[in-house]
Motif scaffolding. Structure first.
Motif, mmCIF file in Angstrom:
data_model
loop_
_atom_site.group_PDB
_atom_site.id
_atom_site.type_symbol
_atom_site.label_atom_id
_atom_site.label_comp_id
_atom_site.label_asym_id
_atom_site.label_seq_id
_atom_site.Cartn_x
_atom_site.Cartn_y
_atom_site.Cartn_z
ATOM 1 N N LYS A 269 7.518 48.955 -17.251
ATOM 2 C CA LYS A 269 7.863 49.782 -18.403
ATOM 3 C C LYS A 269 8.893 49.112 -19.319
ATOM 4 C CE LYS A 269 6.944 54.147 -15.999
ATOM 5 N NZ LYS A 269 7.528 55.455 -15.567
ATOM 6 N N GLY A 270 9.261 47.878 -18.989
ATOM 7 C CA GLY A 270 10.226 47.158 -19.802
ATOM 8 C C GLY A 270 11.662 47.495 -19.469
ATOM 9 N N LEU A 271 11.882 48.134 -18.324
ATOM 10 C CA LEU A 271 13.233 48.566 -17.951
ATOM 11 C C LEU A 271 13.927 47.539 -17.055
ATOM 12 C CD1 LEU A 271 15.379 50.896 -17.944
ATOM 13 C CD2 LEU A 271 14.283 51.682 -15.820
ATOM 14 N N ILE A 272 15.145 47.160 -17.435
ATOM 15 C CA ILE A 272 16.011 46.364 -16.578
ATOM 16 C C ILE A 272 16.823 47.339 -15.741
ATOM 17 C CG2 ILE A 272 17.950 44.750 -16.500
ATOM 18 C CD1 ILE A 272 15.448 43.415 -17.444
ATOM 19 N N GLU A 273 16.701 47.227 -14.417
ATOM 20 C CA GLU A 273 17.291 48.240 -13.540
ATOM 21 C C GLU A 273 18.777 47.999 -13.284
ATOM 22 O OE1 GLU A 273 14.676 48.221 -10.213
ATOM 23 O OE2 GLU A 273 13.087 49.306 -11.258
ATOM 24 N N SER A 274 19.535 47.862 -14.360
ATOM 25 C CA SER A 274 20.993 47.784 -14.290
ATOM 26 C C SER A 274 21.531 48.129 -15.666
ATOM 27 C CB SER A 274 21.462 46.382 -13.875
ATOM 28 O OG SER A 274 21.142 45.437 -14.876
ATOM 29 N N GLN A 275 22.783 48.551 -15.701
ATOM 30 C CA GLN A 275 23.398 48.844 -16.987
ATOM 31 C C GLN A 275 23.695 47.530 -17.709
ATOM 32 O OE1 GLN A 275 26.800 51.361 -16.406
ATOM 33 N NE2 GLN A 275 25.598 53.054 -15.565
ATOM 34 N N TRP A 276 23.805 47.614 -19.027
ATOM 35 C CA TRP A 276 23.984 46.396 -19.826
ATOM 36 C C TRP A 276 25.240 45.642 -19.423
ATOM 37 C CZ3 TRP A 276 27.766 44.607 -23.161
ATOM 38 C CH2 TRP A 276 27.421 43.474 -23.916
#
Length: 359
Positions: A269-276
């Motif tokens: 889904k294009g999600l990086i599983e961590s906060q920026w």
């Protein structure tokens, strides 16, 4: 490039605490986050080291081949200094609180043969937002014969990249002053940048105009004025850029392509599983924190973690706020990557290139 997003769940307490402490540092000392007289002096010095050797060459008084190469190489070191210590802060808007000063000093990028508008997208937007993410970070989107991330396709030639990489690092600014700005301008247009009517054509016209100006004083004038064969002048000119390319490439690459940094991959889904903010700590490494002279020469970019977290703060403040950043990271058990020297960072960079070449 897919629409890459970062996880926004969680309290964000670490980010709030860190920003609060850094803001308090400036408030308590009644300082602003911009540059000061140190930046003015550095700008004068770096611009002088770049322009004065070229002025000497263009005067027609240089007739010795060794002196010609020495002046061009010196100018190349000045060019690297302008790029890392003047232009970089100006385009980030951290040089001065006066936007016009930032704008005009940002044009120093154009004066060294590249283009500020294109670089702003490549660096400020893509690299700073999507650090070490394949197809997101344009600093690691390399030609097929270079592999800067384990998520890129592997070819047999990559097993030798730690050997031939130096040649291509040296060619990096030569690429900038010839084709790179045009290639990336067209690419960024396809990605949705330069949306305003006529904006893209204006960008292309500016790229061409600035490059004509740059070639005029850096190469054409010397070809006319220097009483030496043209091929010697051209070779000396290329040596200037080779020195600049090596300097800039090694400073930036040793902060991200090392064994301890990570190369996150977005899910389907294009999600990086961590906060920026966590992503920046995981993908960025400092080096040589105790070397003040070296830090001065490279525009504070040995404090790359601080730069990625606070690109709106001028680099002259990084050394002081690094203690706040490291202490806060330790308190919240967030890894804070740092190498004690540039040599160790460089050795680790080569080690990482070899590793990426094997798999």
């Amino acid at each position: 490039m897919k629409n890459i997003r970062f996880d926004k769940t969680g309290t964000g307490e670490f980010s709030k605490t860190l920003h609060s402490r850094v803001n308090s540092y400036f408030k308590e000392r009644q300082k602003n986050t911009y540059g000061d007289r140190r930046m003015v002096l550095k700008s004068i010095f770096m611009l002088s080291v770049f322009f004065l050797p070229l002025a000497a060459i263009g005067s027609g008084l240089v007739s010795n081949t060794l002196l010609l190469f020495a002046l061009y190489v010196l100018s190349g070191l000045g060019m690297a200094g302008v790029g890392m210590g003047v232009m970089h802060d100006a385009i980030h808007g951290s040089y001065s609180k006066n936007s016009l000063i930032n704008k005009y000093l940002g044009y120093s990028m154009n004066l060294i043969g590249a283009n500020a508008s294109v670089w702003r997208i490549q660096h400020n937007v893509l690299h700073h937002t999507y650090t070490n993410i394949d197809h997101g970070d344009d600093d690691i989107n390399a030609p097929f014969f270079l592999r800067f991330t384990p998520n890129a396709k592997h070819y047999w030639i990559h097993r030798f990249q730690h050997i031939y990489i130096w040649f291509f690092y040296g060619l990096s600014t030569i690429s900038w002053i010839t084709t790179k700005d045009f290639v990336r301008a067209f690419r960024y247009k396809k990605l949705g940048f330069f949306k305003k009517k006529g904006e893209f054509n204006k960008v292309l016209l500016k790229i061409i105009s600035w490059k004509v100006l740059y070639y005029s004083y850096a190469l054409v004038l010397p070809l006319i004025m220097v009483p030496l064969p043209a091929w010697i002048v051209i070779l000396a000119f290329l040596s200037m850029h080779f020195v600049t390319g090596i300097c800039i490439s090694l400073v930036f690459q040793t902060a991200h392509i090392v064994s301890e940094t990570s190369f996150p991959k977005p899910n389907e889904k294009g999600l990086i599983e961590s906060q920026w903010i966590s992503h920046q700590f995981a993908t960025t490494s400092n080096y040589a924190p105790k070397s003040r002279i070296f830090s001065w020469l490279i525009g504070g970019l040995n404090y790359q973690v601080e730069h990625h977290l606070f690109p709106n703060i001028c680099h002259v403040h990084y050394r002081k706020i690094s203690k706040i950043v490291s202490d806060t990271a330790k308190e919240f058990q967030v890894p804070y990557l740092v190498k004690s020297s540039f040599l160790k960072a460089l050795v680790d960079h080569v080690k990482m290139l070899r590793q990426l070449g094997k798999a």
